[in-house]
Design a protein around this motif. Structure first.
Motif, mmCIF file in Angstrom:
data_model
loop_
_atom_site.group_PDB
_atom_site.id
_atom_site.type_symbol
_atom_site.label_atom_id
_atom_site.label_comp_id
_atom_site.label_asym_id
_atom_site.label_seq_id
_atom_site.Cartn_x
_atom_site.Cartn_y
_atom_site.Cartn_z
ATOM 1 N N ASP A 35 42.025 -13.688 -37.094
ATOM 2 C CA ASP A 35 43.425 -13.509 -36.689
ATOM 3 C C ASP A 35 44.245 -12.953 -37.850
ATOM 4 O O ASP A 35 44.784 -13.715 -38.653
ATOM 5 C CB ASP A 35 43.969 -14.883 -36.240
ATOM 6 C CG ASP A 35 45.477 -14.893 -36.079
ATOM 7 O OD1 ASP A 35 46.013 -13.923 -35.524
ATOM 8 O OD2 ASP A 35 46.104 -15.882 -36.506
ATOM 9 N N ARG A 42 45.280 -21.213 -36.803
ATOM 10 C CA ARG A 42 44.628 -21.457 -38.106
ATOM 11 C C ARG A 42 45.594 -21.995 -39.156
ATOM 12 O O ARG A 42 45.320 -21.917 -40.354
ATOM 13 C CB ARG A 42 43.994 -20.154 -38.604
ATOM 14 C CG ARG A 42 44.971 -19.023 -38.915
ATOM 15 C CD ARG A 42 44.213 -17.836 -39.501
ATOM 16 N NE ARG A 42 44.975 -16.601 -39.543
ATOM 17 C CZ ARG A 42 45.731 -16.216 -40.555
ATOM 18 N NH1 ARG A 42 45.880 -16.979 -41.616
ATOM 19 N NH2 ARG A 42 46.358 -15.054 -40.503
ATOM 20 N N PHE A 43 46.722 -22.568 -38.703
ATOM 21 C CA PHE A 43 47.767 -22.890 -39.680
ATOM 22 C C PHE A 43 47.725 -24.329 -40.199
ATOM 23 O O PHE A 43 48.627 -24.756 -40.911
ATOM 24 C CB PHE A 43 49.139 -22.506 -39.112
ATOM 25 C CG PHE A 43 49.178 -21.034 -38.798
ATOM 26 C CD1 PHE A 43 49.132 -20.105 -39.822
ATOM 27 C CD2 PHE A 43 49.177 -20.583 -37.485
ATOM 28 C CE1 PHE A 43 49.111 -18.737 -39.548
ATOM 29 C CE2 PHE A 43 49.159 -19.224 -37.203
ATOM 30 C CZ PHE A 43 49.120 -18.298 -38.232
ATOM 31 N N ASN A 92 44.110 -8.038 -35.181
ATOM 32 C CA ASN A 92 44.506 -7.230 -34.031
ATOM 33 C C ASN A 92 44.466 -5.751 -34.381
ATOM 34 O O ASN A 92 44.717 -5.381 -35.520
ATOM 35 C CB ASN A 92 45.927 -7.600 -33.593
ATOM 36 C CG ASN A 92 45.916 -8.802 -32.644
ATOM 37 O OD1 ASN A 92 44.988 -9.583 -32.629
ATOM 38 N ND2 ASN A 92 46.958 -8.946 -31.858
ATOM 39 N N GLY A 149 46.743 -5.129 -29.926
ATOM 40 C CA GLY A 149 48.188 -5.358 -29.892
ATOM 41 C C GLY A 149 48.746 -5.563 -31.291
ATOM 42 O O GLY A 149 48.545 -6.601 -31.898
ATOM 43 N N VAL A 150 49.413 -4.552 -31.782
ATOM 44 C CA VAL A 150 50.068 -4.654 -33.088
ATOM 45 C C VAL A 150 51.560 -4.434 -32.855
ATOM 46 O O VAL A 150 52.003 -3.303 -32.636
ATOM 47 C CB VAL A 150 49.517 -3.609 -34.083
ATOM 48 C CG1 VAL A 150 50.304 -3.654 -35.388
ATOM 49 C CG2 VAL A 150 48.030 -3.844 -34.337
ATOM 50 N N GLY A 151 52.306 -5.504 -32.808
ATOM 51 C CA GLY A 151 53.753 -5.360 -32.725
ATOM 52 C C GLY A 151 54.418 -5.457 -31.365
ATOM 53 O O GLY A 151 55.635 -5.289 -31.290
ATOM 54 N N SER A 172 54.013 -16.133 -35.996
ATOM 55 C CA SER A 172 53.084 -16.606 -37.025
ATOM 56 C C SER A 172 53.370 -15.960 -38.375
ATOM 57 O O SER A 172 52.920 -16.454 -39.402
ATOM 58 C CB SER A 172 51.641 -16.313 -36.612
ATOM 59 O OG SER A 172 51.359 -16.901 -35.375
ATOM 60 N N ALA A 173 54.096 -14.849 -38.348
ATOM 61 C CA ALA A 173 54.474 -14.202 -39.617
ATOM 62 C C ALA A 173 55.980 -14.366 -39.860
ATOM 63 O O ALA A 173 56.609 -13.551 -40.543
ATOM 64 C CB ALA A 173 54.093 -12.734 -39.590
ATOM 65 N N ALA A 187 47.157 -9.630 -38.939
ATOM 66 C CA ALA A 187 48.089 -8.658 -38.374
ATOM 67 C C ALA A 187 47.457 -7.270 -38.264
ATOM 68 O O ALA A 187 47.608 -6.578 -37.260
ATOM 69 C CB ALA A 187 49.343 -8.600 -39.246
ATOM 70 N N LYS A 231 41.160 -14.491 -46.166
ATOM 71 C CA LYS A 231 41.275 -14.763 -47.601
ATOM 72 C C LYS A 231 39.995 -15.430 -48.113
ATOM 73 O O LYS A 231 39.192 -15.931 -47.321
ATOM 74 C CB LYS A 231 42.503 -15.621 -47.872
ATOM 75 C CG LYS A 231 43.772 -14.804 -47.624
ATOM 76 C CD LYS A 231 45.037 -15.540 -47.941
ATOM 77 C CE LYS A 231 46.220 -14.605 -47.671
ATOM 78 N NZ LYS A 231 47.484 -15.297 -47.576
HETATM 79 N N1 LIG Z 1 49.753 -9.055 -33.498
HETATM 80 C C1 LIG Z 1 50.683 -8.634 -34.304
HETATM 81 O O1 LIG Z 1 51.335 -7.624 -34.072
HETATM 82 C C2 LIG Z 1 50.987 -9.375 -35.561
HETATM 83 C C3 LIG Z 1 50.568 -10.645 -35.726
HETATM 84 N N2 LIG Z 1 50.890 -11.339 -36.843
HETATM 85 C C4 LIG Z 1 50.377 -12.689 -36.978
HETATM 86 O O2 LIG Z 1 50.964 -13.326 -38.100
HETATM 87 C C5 LIG Z 1 50.025 -14.118 -38.788
HETATM 88 C C6 LIG Z 1 50.021 -13.747 -40.239
HETATM 89 O O3 LIG Z 1 49.358 -12.535 -40.326
HETATM 90 P P1 LIG Z 1 48.910 -11.844 -41.661
HETATM 91 O O4 LIG Z 1 50.117 -11.325 -42.341
HETATM 92 O O5 LIG Z 1 47.806 -10.926 -41.331
HETATM 93 O O6 LIG Z 1 48.354 -13.090 -42.444
HETATM 94 P P2 LIG Z 1 47.685 -13.346 -43.755
HETATM 95 O O7 LIG Z 1 48.700 -13.816 -44.677
HETATM 96 O O8 LIG Z 1 46.552 -14.192 -43.452
HETATM 97 O O9 LIG Z 1 47.192 -11.899 -44.275
HETATM 98 C C7 LIG Z 1 45.952 -11.377 -44.094
HETATM 99 C C8 LIG Z 1 45.364 -10.799 -45.383
HETATM 100 O O10 LIG Z 1 45.376 -9.372 -45.312
HETATM 101 C C9 LIG Z 1 46.132 -8.814 -46.396
HETATM 102 N N3 LIG Z 1 46.851 -7.636 -45.900
HETATM 103 C C10 LIG Z 1 46.819 -6.401 -46.406
HETATM 104 N N4 LIG Z 1 47.579 -5.553 -45.699
HETATM 105 C C11 LIG Z 1 48.128 -6.268 -44.732
HETATM 106 C C12 LIG Z 1 49.028 -5.984 -43.688
HETATM 107 N N5 LIG Z 1 49.537 -4.758 -43.496
HETATM 108 N N6 LIG Z 1 49.411 -6.972 -42.879
HETATM 109 C C13 LIG Z 1 48.924 -8.210 -43.071
HETATM 110 N N7 LIG Z 1 48.063 -8.550 -44.039
HETATM 111 C C14 LIG Z 1 47.658 -7.591 -44.851
HETATM 112 C C15 LIG Z 1 47.026 -9.953 -46.843
HETATM 113 O O11 LIG Z 1 47.342 -9.848 -48.201
HETATM 114 P P3 LIG Z 1 48.890 -9.791 -48.643
HETATM 115 O O12 LIG Z 1 49.607 -10.879 -47.899
HETATM 116 O O13 LIG Z 1 48.823 -10.033 -50.116
HETATM 117 O O14 LIG Z 1 49.332 -8.420 -48.271
HETATM 118 C C16 LIG Z 1 46.140 -11.162 -46.614
HETATM 119 O O15 LIG Z 1 45.224 -11.335 -47.644
HETATM 120 C C17 LIG Z 1 48.687 -13.941 -38.062
HETATM 121 O O16 LIG Z 1 48.502 -15.032 -37.202
HETATM 122 C C18 LIG Z 1 48.880 -12.685 -37.253
HETATM 123 O O17 LIG Z 1 48.172 -12.697 -36.034
HETATM 124 C C19 LIG Z 1 51.635 -10.792 -37.830
HETATM 125 C C20 LIG Z 1 52.126 -9.531 -37.711
HETATM 126 C C21 LIG Z 1 51.790 -8.685 -36.580
#
Ligand SMILES: NC(=O)C1=CN([C@@H]2O[C@H](COP(=O)(O)OP(=O)(O)OC[C@H]3O[C@@H](n4cnc5c(N)ncnc54)[C@H](OP(=O)(O)O)[C@@H]3O)[C@@H](O)[C@H]2O)C=CC1
Ligand SMILES: Nc1nc2c(ncn2[C@@H]2O[C@H](COP(=O)(O)O)[C@@H](O)[C@H]2O)c(=O)[nH]1
Length: 324
Positions: A117, A67-68, A146, A167-169, A256-257, A119, A94
């Protein structure tokens, strides 16, 4: 709670009932379509791009586009449909994503698959997005994730998700467990098992696959589909650049993060690394299929279902990295 990971488990063989491994059927129904193997490349910018998505769809494999490049997604769906291929895309949660779902609906661009998708998928905002997609695009198969717990699987399924991603992490490029202290890193397979007890719909095991045999182990512990990043990022078709060091070839793999993906050091939970260059993805996917056919024969069956029933033993750290 009993915890274990891929390297701690050995599946126990049953009497073989097929004359050749070629008879073993590795296909899987996932949503509206049937695929050759229960393997999907991770929806990461360093793992999949449009060319690879087209090749996978044309050759009987499941794919999920990342989705990037958000502005390209609607035209991607249109291009896939113009080629008579299925469209499978990712969304976040978002506010702008709601406009994107509205755009798909108004332009009659219903993708066959959407993956939510984020985190931390066990979230009110993921639930809201599932409900919105199911309302606007009722024919689209929605995977949400996830997650790490049975409660999360239940909540997302109850909200309308057609599949849940577990799967988280545990990912190779992941630093979530180091940065936050949370996740399924080190016990991903046990987390999958726990989640499968609650699941009434398909699960995708996501992250931590290091050997082809881990695919069969994922199926044994409840996965309908297995998402793989690092092991599929090092191919000539993969998006990353080839880098040569001391005569050896590598490709870039980034989370992705990661800072690379985000373009800023904010909420970074991923890193960039090099993975060995492995030639064509076609050969790797073929080898995965052959190994899975062997797994089915060891399971004493003819299809993936037979793997879900086999006994297993826990032998902590039985497989050493040095074995490969
Ligand atoms: N499978 C895994 O273990 C992981 C996968 N990823 C991958 O990294 C990419 C980015 O992920 P993500 O950070 O979710 O992307 P996004 O920046 O799209 O965040 C998702 C939304 O959720 C909010 N949010 C609140 N709490 C959390 C939290 N604990 N973690 C993440 N978001 C939160 C964010 O706001 P705000 O940013 O303001 O907090 C944002 O609005 C994704 O593709 C994801 O799959 C990332 C980490 C772990
Ligand atoms: N914690 C993080 N996890 C990430 C990031 N980017 C992707 N991922 C997850 O990893 C899997 C792939 O795992 P692998 O072991 O097969 O390499 C992928 O599908 C995501 O769920 C990240 O930056 N941080």
């Amino acid at each position: 709670m009993e915890t274990f990971d891929y390297d701690d488990i050995q599946l126990i063989p049953n009497k073989c009932v097929i004359k050749s491994r070629k008879e073993a059927d590795t296909s899987v129904q996932f949503g509206p379509r049937k695929f050759k193997i229960p393997v999907v490349p991770a929806n990461m910018e360093s793992v999949i791009n449009e060319d690879l998505a087209v090749w996978l769809a044309q050759n009987g494999y499941y794919y999920v586009m990342h989705r990037f490049e958000p502005e390209n997604r609607a035209s991607f769906v249109k291009r896939m449909h113009d080629r008579n291929l299925f469209a499978s895309i990712s969304v976040g949660i978002k506010d702008a994503e709601y406009d994107f779902i509205d755009q798909l609906k108004s332009e009659h661009l219903d993708p066959e698959y959407i993956t939510i998708d984020v985190a931390h998928g066990h979230s009110d905002f993921v639930i809201k997005m599932i409900q919105y997609i199911k309302k606007q695009l009722p024919n689209t198969f929605v995977t949400a994730g996830n997650v790490a717990t049975p409660e999360a699987v239940r909540d997302l399924e109850n909200a309308g998700a057609d599949a849940t991603k577990v799967g988280v992490g545990p990912g190779k490029a992941c630093i979530t467990k180091l940065k936050t202290g949370f996740g399924t890193g080190g016990w991903q397979l046990a987390a999958l098992r726990l989640c499968s007890k609650a699941a009434r719909k398909p699960l995708i095991a996501d992250g931590g696959i290091r050997h082809n045999g881990d695919i069969a182990k994922s199926v044994r512990f409840g996965a309908s589909m297995v998402m793989i990043g690092s092991m599929l990022a090092g191919h000539q078709e993969s998006p990353g650049h080839i880098i040569t060091i001391d005569g050896k070839q590598f490709k870039q793999y980034w989370g992705s993060a990661s800072e690379v993906q985000k373009g800023a050091y904010r909420n970074v939970e991923g890193k960039q690394m090099l993975v060995p260059f492995r030639g064509s993805i076609k050969d790797t996917l073929h080898e995965m299929q052959e190994d899975l056919q062997s797994s089915i024969s060891y399971a004493g069956g003819r299809d993936l279902e037979s793997i879900t029933k086999v006994d297993y033993v826990i032998v902590k750290n039985s497989i050493m990295d040095g074995d490969y």
